[in-house]
Scaffold this active site. Structure first.
Site, PDB file in Angstrom:
ATOM      1  NE  ARG A 109      40.989  29.773  44.249  1.00  0.00           N
ATOM      2  CZ  ARG A 109      40.294  30.237  45.285  1.00  0.00           C
ATOM      3  NH1 ARG A 109      40.390  29.665  46.469  1.00  0.00           N
ATOM      4  NH2 ARG A 109      39.535  31.296  45.161  1.00  0.00           N
ATOM      5  CB  THR A 382      40.559  30.491  54.291  1.00  0.00           C
ATOM      6  OG1 THR A 382      39.584  30.677  53.270  1.00  0.00           O
ATOM      7  CG2 THR A 382      41.900  30.240  53.690  1.00  0.00           C
ATOM      8  CB  THR A 400      39.992  28.121  51.379  1.00  0.00           C
ATOM      9  OG1 THR A 400      38.724  28.670  51.706  1.00  0.00           O
ATOM     10  CG2 THR A 400      40.142  28.088  49.869  1.00  0.00           C
ATOM     11  CG  ASN A 402      34.627  30.658  49.438  1.00  0.00           C
ATOM     12  OD1 ASN A 402      35.319  31.534  49.938  1.00  0.00           O
ATOM     13  ND2 ASN A 402      33.659  30.924  48.590  1.00  0.00           N
ATOM     14  CG  ASP A 424      36.610  32.956  46.272  1.00  0.00           C
ATOM     15  OD1 ASP A 424      35.883  33.750  46.895  1.00  0.00           O
ATOM     16  OD2 ASP A 424      37.556  32.353  46.815  1.00  0.00           O
ATOM     17  CB  SER A 453      42.576  32.755  45.772  1.00  0.00           C
ATOM     18  OG  SER A 453      42.828  32.608  47.152  1.00  0.00           O
ATOM     19  CB  SER A 454      42.076  36.988  49.207  1.00  0.00           C
ATOM     20  OG  SER A 454      41.110  37.693  48.504  1.00  0.00           O
ATOM     21  N   GLY A 475      39.181  35.469  53.880  1.00  0.00           N
ATOM     22  CA  GLY A 475      38.596  35.998  52.640  1.00  0.00           C
ATOM     23  C   GLY A 475      39.413  37.169  52.124  1.00  0.00           C
TER      24      GLY A 475
HETATM   25  N1  GLY Z   1      38.024  31.494  49.381  1.00  0.00           N
HETATM   26  C1  GLY Z   1      38.863  32.494  49.873  1.00  0.00           C
HETATM   27  C2  GLY Z   1      39.983  32.831  48.949  1.00  0.00           C
HETATM   28  O1  GLY Z   1      40.408  31.992  48.189  1.00  0.00           O
HETATM   29  O2  GLY Z   1      40.431  33.922  48.939  1.00  0.00           O
END
Ligand code: GLY
Length: 569
Positions: A109, A382, A400, A402, A424, A453-454, A475
């Site tokens: 990340r 993503t 991603t 984003n 985020d 993040s998701s 997202g």
């Molecule tokens: N940028 C989307 C996520 O990391 O959830």
């Protein structure tokens, strides 16, 4: 000299899979390729957002690579052929299961730069400046993708030079773009012009159309530096110098030290039981692992199959567990290296029983009344890829930038887009990010911290063997889509194609609305409205990729919502 581009796309959705031998023998060139939605194979399969990327991975499998080799080659190809989300200037997560039973979770990340501050996106009156957290140089986190690829390489068999070469060739010689890519590039022309001081290759006077050739010489040069110097070819030397020069031009804050200090974290995967299955997914700083576990465990004992797929009763229950989980996400979840997150409590049986007791039968809950238990929507660009190699190794990777094309800044001379992942973070408590998600202290900005993040790359194991490889972009809708896909396959018994393509729905606590795709059934909408739900129709939700393994049969399905393609042999 590059061959003359001849576009011959065949866009079709198979109702039955092509035999593997057809795929092994089909010639795909960057100037003539096909979207394939489903394959059935016995040796290995790859599914990703772009036909050329899936094909690249499948060829690596055929050449003796394992799932990790194929994933690396696919990811690098995506960085070239799918610039809206495939990347080397962003970050992501990998979850893998190796044939030797080891589960792996890699966190690459993006990180907040050392000069980032908690209030960096507030003006002098304390008002949020989402324009700055979402666009341009200041929106970028320190990229993690290249460090992630080299961490993946530890588990691969082939040399990196072989895995990156297809991406170099695609960038150097170009490839023809699809209709979707042309549309997306055209929609971003003004932003590319606004946020770049040196005009990037993505700008085309007169606009793009399907079949145009996109050549990325600068990106090819950067990839060659990475091939020859390893991760240092990105985080140090010429590429790092180009990134910091770009930052200086656009008042960004990523420094040479930020780049040099970036490190991947190998995390303990989030593993939990669901009935007889074991689910392996991504822990924090992705919220995915925690809230997927919460949602799955809250429906585990419910007779979902008897309620019926997409019936008002099953959508009601699933929406309410989504609401409960996302309320907790907003309050409690963030980077555990910086903030103490009560993961054990949030996923404990007792806690989830208490939370579930708040659901009223046949009546919509209210997000005003449902708060986080006592103890973010983002741009959706993503991308996800799955690989299974037939030896029993499986890889699920979500990466991603984003937003679509990230912060829209191309590093001049280096040819790649940077992310806008800083959005985020929770830039101010209660202020929605680009996906409408809110957050609090747990996800406040701090130097070096990773934004929540998701992304939910996920595997399902049955007695130690991989049976499903799943993931999607989207997202905040990512985790609800993975949740629905698992429930569709494990509870409703849908085919893989249906689980991928049937209309999805999404609730994220705030805003208090159920988002549905256009094809979501009208009668279920009406019944849900009678229960008190606000139903909001929106565009497509996610692009789910699934590989299903049954004995030695491998079925791979790419989402019909995009150019997603399954390949295998
Ligand atoms: N940028 C989307 C996520 O990391 O959830």
């Amino acid at each position: 000299m590059s061959p003359k581009p001849v576009l011959s796309f065949l866009f079709y959705l198979f109702s039955g899979a092509l035999p593997c031998s057809v795929h092994a023998q089909t010639v795909n060139s960057p100037y003539s390729y096909q979207v394939r939605k489903r394959v059935e194979c016995t040796h290995g399969a790859v599914v990703s957002a772009h036909p050329l990327a899936s094909r690249t991975g499948a060829v690596i499998l055929q050449q003796g690579g394992n799932a990790l080799d194929a994933a690396i080659a696919t990811q690098l190809a995506l960085a070239v052929v799918y610039p809206g989300a495939g990347n080397i200037g962003g970050g992501g997560f990998m979850v893998a299961h190796l044939a030797n039973q080891k589960n792996i979770a890699l966190d690459f990340r993006e990180k907040a730069p050392a000069a980032a501050t908690r209030d960096m996106y507030l003006d002098s009156a304390g008002n949020p400046r989402t324009d700055l957290s979402q666009n341009g140089h200041l929106a970028a986190g320190v990229p993690g993708t290249i460090a992630g690829l080299f961490a993946e390489l530890k588990y691969a068999k082939l040399p990196f030079a072989k895995l990156v070469q297809p991406a170099i060739d695609l960038a150097e010689n170009g490839f023809v773009i699809t209709e979707a890519e042309a549309r997306n590039l055209n929609n971003t022309q003004d932003a590319f012009k606004k946020y770049n001081t040196v005009t990037p290759v993505f700008v085309k006077e007169g606009g793009w159309k399907a079949g145009d050739t996109l050549v990325q010489k600068d990106l090819a040069r950067t990839l060659r530096l990475i091939r020859d110097k390893g991760a240092k070819g990105f985080y140090e030397g010429e590429t790092a110098r180009l990134i910091t020069a770009e930052m200086e031009r656009g008042k960004g804050i990523i420094t040479a030290a930020d780049l040099k200090n970036y490190e991947v974290k190998e995390r303990e995967p989030s593993v939990f039981a669901y009935k007889n299955f074991q689910i392996v997914t991504m822990p924090l700083p992705s919220s995915g692992g925690v809230i997927l576990q919460q949602m799955m465990k809250m429906v585990e004992d419910e007779p979902l199959k008897a309620y019926g797929f997409e019936s008002a009763k099953s959508v009601h229950l699933m929406t309410e567990v989504e609401r409960l989980a996302y309320a907790d996400r907003a309050k409690y979840l963030g980077d555990r290296d910086y903030y103490s997150v009560p993961v054990k409590t949030l996923t404990s049986k007792a806690y989830l029983q208490q939370r579930k007791a708040l659901i009223e039968p046949d009546k919509a809950g209210s997000s005003k009344d449902i708060q986080a238990g006592t103890i973010s929507p983002a741009s959706e660009e993503t991308t996800h890829l799955d690989v299974y190699d037939g030896e029993g190794n499986a890889v699920s990777i979500t990466t991603t930038l984003n937003g679509g094309y990230g912060n829209r800044v191309v590093v001049a001379g280096a040819g790649f887009l940077l992310n806008n992942e800083m959005d985020d973070f929770s830039i101010k408590p209660g202020v929605p990010n680009m996906y409408g998600a809110v957050g609090a202290e747990a996800n406040a900005i701090a130097p070096g911290k990773r934004m929540l993040s998701s992304m939910t790359p996920t595997l399902v194991l049955d007695r130690g063997k991989v049976v499903l490889v799943v993931g999607t972009p989207g997202g905040t809708t990512i985790t609800t889509s993975v949740f629905q896909t698992l429930v569709d396959l494990l509870e409703f018994g849908l085919s893989v194609e249906d689980a991928v393509n049937k209309p999805k729905f999404h609730h994220q606590w705030l805003p208090d609305e159920v988002y549905v795709e256009p094809a979501f059934p009208a009668d279920t909408r009406e019944e849900l409205k009678k229960m008190g739900y606000t139903i909001t129709q929106r565009g497509s939700i996610g692009r789910t990729e699934v590989i299903k393994v049954s004995g030695n049969q491998i079925e791979a399905v790419g989402d019909g919502r995009g150019d997603d393609t399954a390949e295998g042999y």
